[in-house]
Scaffold this active site. Structure first.
Site, PDB file in Angstrom:
ATOM      1  N   ASP A 126       0.388  -1.396   0.011  1.00  0.00           N
ATOM      2  CA  ASP A 126      -0.171   0.282  -0.252  1.00  0.00           C
ATOM      3  C   ASP A 126       0.783   1.168   0.201  1.00  0.00           C
ATOM      4  OD1 ASP A 126      -3.323   0.971   0.760  1.00  0.00           O
ATOM      5  OD2 ASP A 126      -1.861   2.166   1.652  1.00  0.00           O
ATOM      6  N   ASN A 134      -3.012  13.389  -2.684  1.00  0.00           N
ATOM      7  CA  ASN A 134      -4.129  14.034  -3.362  1.00  0.00           C
ATOM      8  C   ASN A 134      -4.255  14.647  -2.523  1.00  0.00           C
ATOM      9  OD1 ASN A 134      -4.766  11.517  -5.906  1.00  0.00           O
ATOM     10  ND2 ASN A 134      -5.575  10.427  -4.517  1.00  0.00           N
ATOM     11  N   ASP A 143      -2.356  10.506  -9.373  1.00  0.00           N
ATOM     12  CA  ASP A 143      -2.493   9.187 -10.972  1.00  0.00           C
ATOM     13  C   ASP A 143      -1.094   9.092 -11.290  1.00  0.00           C
ATOM     14  OD1 ASP A 143      -5.178   8.465 -10.614  1.00  0.00           O
ATOM     15  OD2 ASP A 143      -5.494  10.599 -12.493  1.00  0.00           O
ATOM     16  N   GLU A 169      -4.918   2.805  -3.784  1.00  0.00           N
ATOM     17  CA  GLU A 169      -3.383   2.212  -3.658  1.00  0.00           C
ATOM     18  C   GLU A 169      -2.715   1.440  -3.066  1.00  0.00           C
ATOM     19  OE1 GLU A 169      -4.375   4.936  -0.035  1.00  0.00           O
ATOM     20  OE2 GLU A 169      -5.706   4.659  -1.728  1.00  0.00           O
TER      21      GLU A 169
END
Length: 256
Positions: A126, A134, A143, A169
């Site tokens: 992860d 973000n 992205d 993620e």
């Protein structure tokens, strides 16, 4: 049959252009002394196959040529079908398999391991503090981070290793014929490689770190979800221990 002269070549090219533009056109009447058939794939002409025979083709020879054109087009259609199926099973951003397809592949790998009394390992990782990336830099930056992770996995891992974007993620990797020690080495290579390849974004370097959980399956197992559950538990422990580290499942699955 004679070699193709300048006029015959021009007639072939003209006839080929006609059948590519309209696959239903009669190439024999359009081309006169040439015989040309379209190669049709995915509902459209992708090319043509034709000859300028002397003497003219017999009906049997025309049938053979038509069969050859059909076979070539069928091969292309099969290739297009495979590409569509492959693309539908992959995450567009990272080129990893999606969860559904990964679980199907994992079930196949479990059956293979049972037959051969082999082993494999599963790595789940992860990306650390991805939500903060973000929130601070925007989803386009997120992205770019995910795409970079997909690229780095393609660089580090073997072609036989099965990569999956499990969700958000979170990623899962199946390492065929790999013992726990090998999975630990691979995980450390990935962890280090992510840190060494920051993402450049608006004159800033976004450092990528990840937490890893590993489990090994030795000699047939229960099911894919239970195996992933053990890797996920190890991943949770890595997060509890400060992130950017690797932890191993305390329970390894025996394959009956």
């Amino acid at each position: 049959m004679t070699s193709i002269g300048t006029r015959s070549r021009a007639a072939l090219e003209h006839s080929a252009a006609l059948v590519v533009a309209d696959p239903n056109a009669s190439s024999h009447t359009a081309g006169g002394d040439v015989y040309c058939l379209p190669l049709v794939a995915a509902g459209g002409a992708i090319g043509a196959i034709g000859i300028s025979p002397d003497p003219p083709l017999t009906e049997a020879q025309r049938s053979v040529l038509a069969a050859a054109a059909l076979l070539a087009a069928s091969a292309k259609n099969a290739d297009l079908f495979f590409q569509v199926k492959e693309n539908s099973a992959r995450d567009a951003l990272t080129a990893c398999f999606n969860r559904r397809h990964f679980l199907e592949l994992m079930d196949s790998e479990l059956r293979r391991a049972r037959r051969s009394h082999g082993s494999f390992s599963v790595v789940m990782f992860d990306l650390d503090h991805f939500k903060q990336i973000n929130d601070r830099f925007g989803h386009l930056c997120g992205d770019a981070v995910l795409a970079t992770v997909g690229q780095r996995m393609n660089t580090i891992l073997r072609s036989s290793d099965i990569k999956c974007r499990y969700g958000g993620e979170e990623f899962v990797i199946l390492l065929p014929d790999t013992k726990l020690s090998g999975a630990q080495r691979v995980s450390e290579m990935l962890r280090h490689d992510f840190e060494e390849h920051p993402v450049a974004w608006n004159d800033q370097a976004i450092i990528i770190t990840a937490s890893f959980g590993i489990t090994e399956i030795v000699a047939g197992a229960d099911d894919a979800q239970a195996i992933i559950g053990r890797a996920d538990a190890a991943l949770y422990q890595a997060k509890q221990d400060g992130r950017n580290c690797i932890r191993v499942s305390e329970h390894h699955q025996a394959i009956a």
